[in-house]
Write a protein that holds these residues in place. Structure first.
Motif, short mmCIF file in Angstrom:
data_model
loop_
_atom_site.label_atom_id
_atom_site.label_comp_id
_atom_site.label_asym_id
_atom_site.label_seq_id
_atom_site.Cartn_x
_atom_site.Cartn_y
_atom_site.Cartn_z
N ILE A 53 0.82 -1.22 0.00
CA ILE A 53 0.00 0.00 0.00
C ILE A 53 0.85 1.27 0.00
CG2 ILE A 53 -2.02 -1.03 1.10
CD1 ILE A 53 -1.00 0.57 3.67
N PRO B 242 0.69 6.65 -1.07
CA PRO B 242 -0.41 5.78 -0.65
C PRO B 242 -1.78 6.23 -1.14
CG PRO B 242 1.05 6.20 1.20
CD PRO B 242 1.55 7.04 0.07
N TYR B 243 -2.02 7.55 -1.18
CA TYR B 243 -3.37 7.96 -1.59
C TYR B 243 -3.63 7.65 -3.06
CZ TYR B 243 -0.67 12.23 -2.61
OH TYR B 243 0.27 13.12 -3.03
N PHE C 78 -6.16 -2.36 8.91
CA PHE C 78 -4.87 -2.49 9.58
C PHE C 78 -4.95 -3.44 10.78
CE2 PHE C 78 -4.34 1.27 7.11
CZ PHE C 78 -2.98 1.33 6.83
N ARG D 50 3.16 2.13 2.19
CA ARG D 50 3.56 2.66 3.49
C ARG D 50 5.07 2.55 3.66
NH1 ARG D 50 0.79 0.96 9.27
NH2 ARG D 50 0.47 3.12 9.84
N GLU E 98 -7.06 1.57 12.31
CA GLU E 98 -6.82 2.97 11.93
C GLU E 98 -8.17 3.56 11.54
OE1 GLU E 98 -4.06 4.90 11.67
OE2 GLU E 98 -2.37 3.51 11.76
N ILE E 99 -8.75 4.29 12.50
CA ILE E 99 -10.04 4.91 12.24
C ILE E 99 -9.92 6.38 12.62
CG2 ILE E 99 -11.43 2.84 12.56
CD1 ILE E 99 -11.79 3.88 15.50
N PHE E 100 -11.01 7.13 12.57
CA PHE E 100 -10.98 8.52 13.01
C PHE E 100 -11.64 8.59 14.39
CE2 PHE E 100 -11.40 8.79 8.32
CZ PHE E 100 -10.12 9.24 8.06
N VAL F 13 -16.32 9.59 5.24
CA VAL F 13 -15.06 10.18 4.73
C VAL F 13 -14.48 9.37 3.56
CG1 VAL F 13 -12.66 10.71 5.34
CG2 VAL F 13 -14.49 11.46 6.83
N ASN G 259 -4.46 3.98 -3.21
CA ASN G 259 -5.84 3.77 -2.79
C ASN G 259 -6.80 4.15 -3.91
OD1 ASN G 259 -8.42 5.28 -1.74
ND2 ASN G 259 -7.99 3.64 -0.28
N ASN H 280 -2.86 9.44 9.08
CA ASN H 280 -2.51 8.21 8.39
C ASN H 280 -3.68 7.60 7.67
OD1 ASN H 280 0.10 7.37 8.48
ND2 ASN H 280 -0.03 6.70 10.62
N ARG H 281 -4.80 7.50 8.37
CA ARG H 281 -5.99 6.91 7.79
C ARG H 281 -6.40 7.71 6.56
NH1 ARG H 281 -7.81 3.02 5.55
NH2 ARG H 281 -8.29 1.50 7.13
N MET H 282 -6.26 9.02 6.65
CA MET H 282 -6.60 9.89 5.53
C MET H 282 -5.83 9.50 4.29
SD MET H 282 -8.92 11.93 5.89
CE MET H 282 -9.44 13.34 4.96
N ILE H 283 -4.51 9.28 4.47
CA ILE H 283 -3.65 8.97 3.33
C ILE H 283 -4.05 7.63 2.71
CG2 ILE H 283 -1.28 8.51 2.62
CD1 ILE H 283 -0.41 10.32 4.94
N TYR H 284 -4.31 6.62 3.59
CA TYR H 284 -4.63 5.30 3.06
C TYR H 284 -6.08 5.20 2.61
CZ TYR H 284 -0.12 4.40 5.03
OH TYR H 284 1.21 4.49 5.31
#
Ligand SMILES: Nc1ncnc2c1ncn2[C@@H]1O[C@H](COP(=O)(O)OP(=O)(O)OP(=O)(O)O)[C@@H](O)[C@H]1O
Ligand SMILES: [Mg+2]
Lengths: 252, 412
Positions: free
Chosen positions: A52, A74-75, A86, A54, A90-92, A103, A78, B250-254
């Motif tokens: 991905i 990475p973006y 993960f 990273r 990895e959340i908000f 989002v 995606n 990080n989550r934003m990027i992935y």
């Protein structure tokens, strides 16, 4: 195998003196579920990190859907259609569950950047419906207004799964998706992942729980000390004495 | 009277859309419950805010702050803090150099007065443009880092601007004397339209000179517009992305987002808010000096925002007003004012109280402010808005509180 969606070729990765990945070859066929198993510290998560964007590999390439993705941010990877759950969720944490799922939906619809500063979130009813639908699929709809930080570890992982699924990725990478879940939730997640498979989504799944592995996987790669020591169908892998010795016999 | 004011502030907080910032959520839909949607609430917030701001000359009377010069400072620094909070409150990036934009806005506005016209509209637009351009440069450099490194980069760059204003750029800034509007400035637009200026040169809007109440109402109107735009930004998908960046970059990027353009655009917007505030400072008093750009001024806006409540919409404005109130009213108190305030006490007690309190007023207002700030940061990390929120919850009784508690536990 020309049908490979993901093609990892000759990937090497070291951390200082530690060889985390050695000559990794991996091909994942379209629509299939490919499991990666192996003892702790084998390099499974590192392999996904390379896929991905990273971590950059020391050498070797990763190709996804005809695109060379090594070295790309990475973006962009995606946006090509790769999503990942993960190992540590990895959340908000400061957003509500519903917002957490909305989002990624925006990323899918609007791309890497869009300045929608004066439009209202409330008007996005389509995305909201979709997000609610996914929260329902993972069984979290009743908590939609809660802050994500209030969830248990297993629930966070289900939330993260919903966040990935709303993007309809071509390739879904799952790093121990059922760790920390109750038996009931694990079975539920297996059912959900089976459903996705019917829709043709390709998956790579890392899992210690053999029940999960054998109920989902079409192919299995066994990783130990950074090397792939066996690969094949679940039956082949189960029967392999090397695997028995290196992994199945020992830990489980 | 004071009680009434407190009530008003409380009401403002209740209608504050970010009043429940931590549990902010989309409304449940469906016919069975028809609660107010945030969109309706937003309108109530804007109307309430407008009334409170425009009515300042009345309700600030008992606090001794109802004179236009001070009220316009409340409004101007309110705009400054509002813009700062769009960056800090939404994304968590703490800029320690925002005064640079304030100062540059002032210079740009004065130059607009000197070169073009005494009309304030070009001055405001020019100031925002120049501040925006500076924000592109500073943002481009400092957004390469996050956390403390970002703060230090913004601080360093702003101090650089400050020092340049005193040295290399003196032809533009007029150095220590400060840049002022002069009678024999060209003012090409005014000259072309044959506009004459009598008396002291002041920024004007359609012939109305911006001193006294017109000055205040101008700043108030712009504050209300700034508030409305900030509210829209906070409510938009864009605002949600910024919160998401703060929550987990990080989550934003992935997840497929490039955080850089998000950060840069909000940095520019925030800088333009500061530029607007700087322009208003120059409009209400056409003089610009470099001290406006000093790091202490950057620190002040950080204090205002944290004092009021970072991330809330009206907290920073409240914080700005409180700090300006202390600076102007508290600092003017002296021993005789204290003595008359406590004249109801027996003489010896009165003397004692005055002796105890006098270090905290007048010159000592910084001490009081420092203590207040300490108390807030330690006991109310969410600022005064959090205090108001807690009081509000408390007043509404514990029943509701414990219910949501069980909801939370059920989630776990
Ligand atoms: N960023 C890093 N820096 C240094 N060492 C690392 C880093 N990431 C992983 N390692 C090391 O590389 C090895 C492989 O780690 P990895 O996380 O890939 O294992 P894993 O197979 O996912 O194990 P687990 O089942 O415990 O998750 C471990 O020894 C780990 O300590
Ligand atoms: Mg791992």
């Amino acid at each position: 195998m020309n049908n490979a969606v993901l093609h990892v070729s000759e990937v090497q990765k070291s951390f200082g003196g530690l060889r985390a990945l050695t000559d990794i070859e991996l091909q994942v066929e379209k629509g299939k579920t490919h499991a990666i198993i192996g003892p702790n510290g084998a390099g499974k998560s590192t392999l996904l990190n390379v896929c991905i964007g990273r971590l950059p590999p020391d050498s070797g390439t990763v190709t996804f859907d005809g695109h060379l993705i090594t070295g790309r941010p990475p973006y962009e990877i995606n946006q090509l259609g790769v999503a990942r759950v993960f190992q540590t969720p990895e959340i908000f944490p400061d957003l509500s569950l519903l917002q957490n799922v909305m989002v990624p939906a925006f990323a899918k619809r609007d791309g890497t950047f869009r300045m929608s500063a004066l439009s209202s979130l409330e008007k996005e009813t389509d995305l909201r419906d979709e997000a609610e639908k996914l929260l329902e699929d993972v069984g979290l709809l009743q908590f939609y207004a809660k802050l994500a930080s209030s969830l248990s570890r297993g629930d966070k992982r289900r939330l993260e799964l919903a966040m990935c699924l709303i993007q309809h990725p071509k390739l879904l990478l799952l790093d121990e998706p059922t760790a920390g879940m109750s038996r009931h939730d694990t079975n539920r997640t297996i059912d959900l992942l089976k459903q996705i498979k019917e829709r043709g989504m390709t998956k790579v799944i890392i899992e210690h729980d053999m029940h999960v592995v054998f109920s989902l996987a079409d192919r299995i790669s066994v990783l130990a000390q950074g090397k792939i020591i066996a690969e094949g169908t679940p039956d082949e892998v189960r029967g392999s004495p090397r695997v028995q010795e290196a992994y199945l016999g020992g830990a489980h | 009277m004071v009680k009434k004011v407190i009530q008003k502030i409380r009401k403002a907080a209740i209608s504050d859309p970010d009043f429940e910032v931590s549990t902010r959520q989309l409304p449940p839909r469906g016919p069975e419950t028809k609660p107010m949607t945030p969109v309706d609430k937003d309108w109530i917030a804007i109307v309430a805010f407008t009334i409170i701001i425009l009515a300042m000359p009345w309700w600030l009377q008992p606090l001794g702050a109802a004179y236009p010069d001070l009220m316009q400072k409340f409004a101007i620094y309110g705009i400054f803090a509002l813009g700062f909070n769009l960056l800090f409150g939404l994304t968590g990036y703490l800029s320690f150099g925002h005064a640079a934009f304030l100062g540059v806005g002032s210079y740009a506005a004065v130059w607009s007065f000197k070169l073009f016209t005494m009309n304030i509209i070009p001055a405001v637009l020019f100031a925002m443009l120049v501040a925006g351009v500076l924000a592109v440069v500073i943002g481009f450099i400092s957004l390469r880092r996050s956390g403390i490194y970002f703060s230090i980069l913004t601080l360093a760059l702003a101090q650089m601007c400050y020092n340049l204003a005193y040295s290399v750029l003196t032809p533009i800034t007029n150095g220590e004397t400060g840049l002022r509007v002069l009678r024999d400035d060209p003012r090409y637009l005014d000259a072309a339209f044959g506009t004459e200026h009598q008396g002291v040169l002041l920024g004007s809007l359609f012939g109305e000179r911006m001193v006294g109440y017109p000055g205040f109402y101008l700043c108030a109107a712009l504050l209300i517009i700034a508030f409305y735009i900030a509210l829209r930004i906070m409510r938009s998908p864009y605002g949600m992305m910024l919160r998401a960046i703060k929550s987990n970059q990080n989550r934003m990027i992935y997840t497929g987002f490039n955080p850089r353009p998000y950060m840069l655009t909000i940095f520019i917007i925030s800088g333009m808010y500061a530029g607007l505030a700087g322009a208003l400072l120059a409009i209400t008093d056409p003089l610009a000096g470099a001290e406006r750009m000093q790091w202490t001024a950057s620190g002040e806006v950080v204090l205002m925002t944290i004092l009021g409540g970072a991330g809330t919409i009206s907290g920073p404005i409240l914080g700005a007003a409180i700090i300006k109130y202390f600076e102007n009213i508290f600092s003017a108190l002296n021993d005789s004012a204290l003595a008359s305030a406590f004249s109801f006490l027996p003489h010896s007690v009165q003397e004692f109280v005055v002796t105890i309190l006098s270090p905290f007023v007048g010159e000592g207002w910084h001490l009081t402010l420092g203590l207040l700030f300490m108390v807030i940061v330690i006991f109310l990390p969410g600022g005064i808005m959090e205090g108001i929120r807690r009081t509000y919850r408390f007043l509404r009784g514990h029943g509701r509180g414990s219910k949501s508690q069980t909801d939370l536990q059920a989630a776990e």
